[in-house]
Write an enzyme that holds these catalytic residues in place. Structure first.
Site, PDB file in Angstrom:
ATOM      1  N   ARG A 127      39.952  51.099  36.822  1.00 30.82           N
ATOM      2  CA  ARG A 127      40.966  50.181  36.107  1.00 30.82           C
ATOM      3  C   ARG A 127      41.003  50.918  34.910  1.00 30.82           C
ATOM      4  NH1 ARG A 127      40.854  45.693  32.796  1.00 30.82           N
ATOM      5  NH2 ARG A 127      42.521  44.349  32.941  1.00 30.82           N
ATOM      6  N   LYS A 145      39.842  39.938  30.635  1.00 32.27           N
ATOM      7  CA  LYS A 145      41.440  40.193  30.559  1.00 32.27           C
ATOM      8  C   LYS A 145      42.162  39.187  29.535  1.00 32.27           C
ATOM      9  CE  LYS A 145      43.274  41.192  34.707  1.00 32.27           C
ATOM     10  NZ  LYS A 145      43.659  41.071  36.207  1.00 32.27           N
ATOM     11  N   SER A 191      46.478  40.948  43.953  1.00 31.79           N
ATOM     12  CA  SER A 191      46.244  39.600  43.229  1.00 31.79           C
ATOM     13  C   SER A 191      47.115  38.605  43.821  1.00 31.79           C
ATOM     14  CB  SER A 191      45.959  40.045  41.808  1.00 31.79           C
ATOM     15  OG  SER A 191      45.022  40.764  41.515  1.00 31.79           O
TER      16      SER A 191
END
Length: 209
Positions: A39, A137, A108
């Protein structure tokens, strides 16, 4: 049936700068992580490919699948095991067209409707969260909690990977609530000893199962 791992470690170089993505992959795999996810939100496509390639080489060596977050093109370019798409990323159906039928695709989803839609489009697993409050996040929503996780696991006709604020001491509760596995960022990447942290998380998961 594709095998979906129970401990997904998402590598990160913004929360910490001690380790590269590749180094984190080595450390997490040494601790027992059975899935790695690359990521990286910043950088050119060439830079991202170079970073992901270094991870893929390590994952191939240890026979651990590498999932690329957001970018089906990078997953395809480096021969990764698959890709994971957020709710605002590429639709699962398009990702499925780009990647091979053998590719693992995660999605997600935070509502019952989105979970069912993602599965119908070809998602192999659902990422659900944040279960607890998280600082990994900045755009994360409010914590969903274990009861909501339990409900989503009942609805989903595929493995649910819980994410968000999960760490040593809470992983077992998440598994007992019905999650197939967990995905973590800071619990491993920001830990003083990533390998030790990974081992502890895996022990909790396996104990709860």
């Amino acid at each position: 049936m594709k095998k979906i791992g129970v401990l997904h470690v998402i590598t990160d170089t913004t929360l910490q700068s001690r380790f590269t993505h590749a180094a984190l992959a080595e450390l997490a795999i040494a601790g027992g992580a059975d899935t790695l996810q690359f990521r990286q939100k910043e950088g050119t496509t060439r830079q991202l490919i170079a970073e992901a390639e270094s991870m893929q080489a390590i994952c191939e060596q240890h026979k651990v699948p590498l999932i690329v977050n957001d970018r089906a093109d990078i997953a395809l370019a480096i021969g990764a095991a698959g890709a994971h798409f957020g709710q605002d990323d590429m639709p699962v159906a398009i990702g499925r067209q780009i990647l091979s039928t053998n590719a693992i695709i995660g999605a997600s989803a935070r509502t019952e409707e989105k979970i069912l839609a993602a599965i119908s489009e070809g998602a192999d697993y659902i990422g659900f969260g944040p279960i607890y409050g998280t600082t990994s996040k900045p755009d994360a929503e409010t914590a969903k909690g274990l009861e909501r996780l339990r409900r989503m696991c009942d609805i989903a006709a595929c493995p649910v990977i819980a994410i968000g604020g999960i760490g040593i001491g809470t992983a077992a509760d998440v598994i007992r609530a019905g999650a197939h596995g967990i995905a973590v960022i800071s619990a491993v990447c920001a830990h003083a000893e990533p390998t030790v942290a990974t081992q502890a998380l895996l022990n909790e998961i396996l104990g709860a199962k």
